[in-house]
Structure formats: C-alpha cells, structure tokens
Motif scaffolding. Sequence first.
Motif: not given
Length: 295
Positions: A91-99, A117-126
């Motif tokens: 999940v990029s910063r942009q995707e995190a912001f849209l969510r 871009d204030f939210l950090p990027p992340s990895i979602e592990v299922y």
Amino acid sequence: MSLLSSAFRHTGRNMLQTWKSQVMTLFTVSLSILIFSFFYLSYFNALHIGQELGDDLRLIVYLDEEPSPPLQEEYRRKIKKFDQVEQIVFVSRQEAFLRFEKQLGDDKDILLDIQQDFLPPSIEVYPIKTLDSLSRIKRFSDYLYTLPGVLKVQYGKDWIERFYSFIQLMRIIVILSGFLLIMTTTFMVAHTIRLTLLSRQRELELLRLVGATDNYIRMPFLFEGAFQGLIGACLGIGALYALYNWIILQFSGSSLFQLFPFSFLPLPIVAVLIVASTLLCSFGSFSSARKTLRL
C-alpha cells in the motif's frame, strides 16, 4: 441364523430381568454422551467463529519509505520464507490516503489542507486462516520487525491471544470429557454385565454342562452392551439437539447469533459419536463377560 436369534432372545430377556440397572446404565451413558457432545459442539462452533474472525486477520507492516519493485520482491521472498501466506499487498502513501479519505466519508473535508503523503506506506500480510496461524501470529510479527525499513507491525494482538487461549481451554475440556465418556461408559456397562452374570451363575453352569461354549454364553451380553451404547448415544444426542434448539429459540434475536451462526454437529460427527459409544459399551461388556466367566 438360529444362533443370532437365540442370542437376541437371551439379550432381550436379560435386559427385561435387570431393567433397573439397565435404566441406570442408559442414564449414565446418555449423560456422558450429552456432556462430551455439548463441549464438542461448543468447540466445533468456536473453530468456525475463529474462521469467520480470520477473514479480517492481517498484519500491517508500516515502512519508513516506499519500497522499489526489487525491494518489494525481496520483502515477498523473506515473508514467504518464514510462513505461508494467502496474500501480500503493498500500500503506497497515496493509496493509504485514499483509503483514509473513504473511511471518513462525509467528514473527508478535514483532509483538504493536508498533504496526501503524510501516511506511511505499508505491507498488508494475510496469513493462512487456520488455528495454527493464530498461535504463530506473535512470532510472525516479531519476525516482520526484523525486516529492513520497518517502523511498526500492527495486528489484533489482544483478541487473537484471548481467542487462542479460549480455544486451547475448550480443547482441553473436550479431551477431559472424552476420557470421562470412555471411563463411565465402559465401567458402567461392565459393572452391569458383571452383576447380571453373577446373578445367573447357576444357569450359566447348566448351559456349560449341556455343551454351550463361552462364545455362545458371551454373545447375548455383547449384544446387551452394544444396545446400551447405541440407545444411550441416541438419547444423549437427542437431548443435545433439544438443548441446541432451546438455545437457538432463546437467543434467536441476538446480534451475536446473527453475526456468527450457531450450527449443530454434522451428521458424520453424530454417526462417529454413536458408533464410538456402541463400540465402547461392547468392549466393556466383552471384557467383563470374559473375566467373569473365568471365575
């Protein structure tokens, strides 16, 4: 065929002559089946609830920088090296912001003057949704912390640990109630058969004098134990089904039952319980008859 009909006839006569002890044995067997099947039903539904809760089970790994494609592949390789997973989502910063904006709904206006871009990027592990995955989730989280560029790993730690502890407790209770089932059914049936044999000692001696074999003498008592196990199991399962319907009726309007449906035991499990009870009681009858006839 005449041997079987004779054995069934003797079995019916034995059960009628000792109906008081038969009723007590049936009550004990059915109560043991009811207790065990009740705990197993609770354990069975708890596992299904765990699978339902597991639909939202994920670990969110927050990163300090957005990973490049080669680094993403490196992350994938290291994550899959530790444990099997169903899905890995970057999940990029942009995707995190849209969510985040979508979650706010009508209140998204508060984000108008904030950089996207204030939210950090992340990895979602299922992880794979199994009970074992719940037990390994803490170690999985600790491992993810060791990956380069990881700021924080977040998951539902509290509810996972509590639910896993509850499942472990239910598993222990099911095992203990299973031992109770084995001990009570075999002991009660063996005790009843022993009393019946001792009360008919003179009749059994006469049967031996006219040439009856031990197998011929034992067969009615073996059938008697099997009938006790079969009828007791059916009574216990029937009582559990009545209790299940009462619970459903009492809590039919509960939001918890609407969220997590409470289902009865599948027919294969019911069949296994009935067969197991029949075999246990048959074994108790056989062992008691064999020991007593040696006296």
